[in-house]
Write a protein that holds these residues in place. Structure first.
Motif, short mmCIF file in Angstrom:
data_model
loop_
_atom_site.label_atom_id
_atom_site.label_comp_id
_atom_site.label_asym_id
_atom_site.label_seq_id
_atom_site.Cartn_x
_atom_site.Cartn_y
_atom_site.Cartn_z
N UNK A 190 6.76 21.89 -101.89
CA UNK A 190 7.72 22.10 -100.78
C UNK A 190 7.24 21.25 -99.56
N UNK A 191 6.05 21.18 -99.03
CA UNK A 191 5.72 20.49 -97.84
C UNK A 191 5.67 18.81 -98.42
N UNK A 192 5.72 18.43 -99.31
CA UNK A 192 5.60 17.05 -99.87
C UNK A 192 7.02 16.58 -99.98
N UNK A 193 8.01 17.57 -100.46
CA UNK A 193 9.31 17.36 -100.51
C UNK A 193 9.79 17.29 -98.99
N UNK A 194 9.58 18.04 -98.23
CA UNK A 194 10.06 18.10 -96.90
C UNK A 194 9.74 17.08 -96.00
N UNK A 195 8.48 16.42 -96.08
CA UNK A 195 7.97 15.43 -95.45
C UNK A 195 8.47 13.94 -96.10
N UNK A 196 8.91 14.07 -97.03
CA UNK A 196 9.43 12.76 -97.79
C UNK A 196 8.09 11.97 -98.41
N UNK A 197 7.02 12.91 -98.43
CA UNK A 197 5.95 12.15 -99.13
C UNK A 197 5.67 11.99 -100.52
N UNK A 198 6.66 12.94 -101.27
CA UNK A 198 6.54 12.90 -102.50
C UNK A 198 7.14 11.55 -103.08
N UNK A 199 8.27 11.17 -102.09
CA UNK A 199 8.85 9.74 -102.65
C UNK A 199 7.94 8.77 -102.57
N UNK A 200 6.88 8.66 -101.69
CA UNK A 200 5.97 7.92 -101.78
C UNK A 200 4.92 7.54 -103.15
N UNK A 201 4.84 8.86 -103.50
CA UNK A 201 4.21 9.15 -104.85
C UNK A 201 4.94 8.70 -105.98
N UNK A 202 6.26 8.85 -105.81
CA UNK A 202 7.16 8.44 -106.95
C UNK A 202 7.17 6.93 -106.75
N UNK A 247 4.87 4.76 -106.01
CA UNK A 247 3.75 4.27 -106.40
C UNK A 247 3.68 4.36 -107.81
N UNK A 248 4.20 5.48 -108.53
CA UNK A 248 4.09 5.76 -109.84
C UNK A 248 5.12 4.66 -110.52
N UNK A 249 6.22 4.26 -110.04
CA UNK A 249 7.05 3.26 -110.26
C UNK A 249 6.41 1.84 -110.28
#
Length: 126
Positions: free
Chosen positions: A17-29, A31-33
Motif C-alpha cells: 500500500x505505501x508503495x502504491x500510494x507514493x507511486x514508487x511501485x511504478x518505478x519498480x515496474x 525498472x523491471x521493464x
C-alpha cells in the motif's frame, strides 16, 4: 474469507500500500521493464563485447593498483631524498617516460573529446 491463502495476500497488500500510494511501485515496474528490454536486446556479440570491456577495466585497475602498491613499498623500504636531482634521475628512465607519454596522451584524447563534445562548432578554434 480469512483462509491462510487469503491471509498471505492481505499481508502482501498491506505492505504494498505505501508503495502504491507514493507511486514508487511504478518505478519498480519501469525498472523491471527496462531489465526485460535489456535481456531482449542482448545477443551473444553484445555480451562478449561487454565482457571484454569489463575484463579490460578490471585488468587496468589491477595493474594500476599493483603498480601503486609496488611504488609505495619501494618508497617505504628505501626512501630516496626528495629533491630535483632524484626527480630528474627518475625522469631519465625510459619506463618513466613511457608511462608519462601514456598518461599525457590519454589526457590529450580526453581533452579533445571534451572540446568537440561540449562546445558549439563555432567556438572551436584550431
Amino acid at each position: 474469507m480469512n483462509s491462510p491463502e487469503h491471509e498471505s495476500l492481505t499481508i502482501l497488500q498491506e505492505k504494498l500500500e505505501p508503495l502504491l500510494a507514493g507511486g514508487r511501485l511504478d518505478n519498480l515496474v519501469d525498472l523491471l521493464s527496462l531489465l526485460s528490454d535489456g535481456v531482449d536486446i542482448a545477443d551473444n556479440a553484445l555480451v562478449e563485447k561487454l565482457a571484454g570491456l569489463f575484463e579490460g577495466v578490471v585488468a587496468a585497475g589491477w595493474e594500476g593498483g599493483m603498480a601503486l602498491r609496488m611504488a609505495h613499498t619501494e618508497l617505504q623500504l628505501d626512501p630516496p631524498p626528495a629533491n630535483f636531482r632524484s626527480l630528474y634521475a627518475l625522469l631519465r628512465q625510459p619506463d618513466t617516460l613511457l608511462g608519462l607519454m601514456l598518461a599525457l596522451r590519454t589526457l590529450q584524447i580526453i581533452g579533445g573529446r571534451i572540446r568537440t563534445g561540449t562546445l558549439p562548432p563555432d567556438a572551436i578554434t584550431e
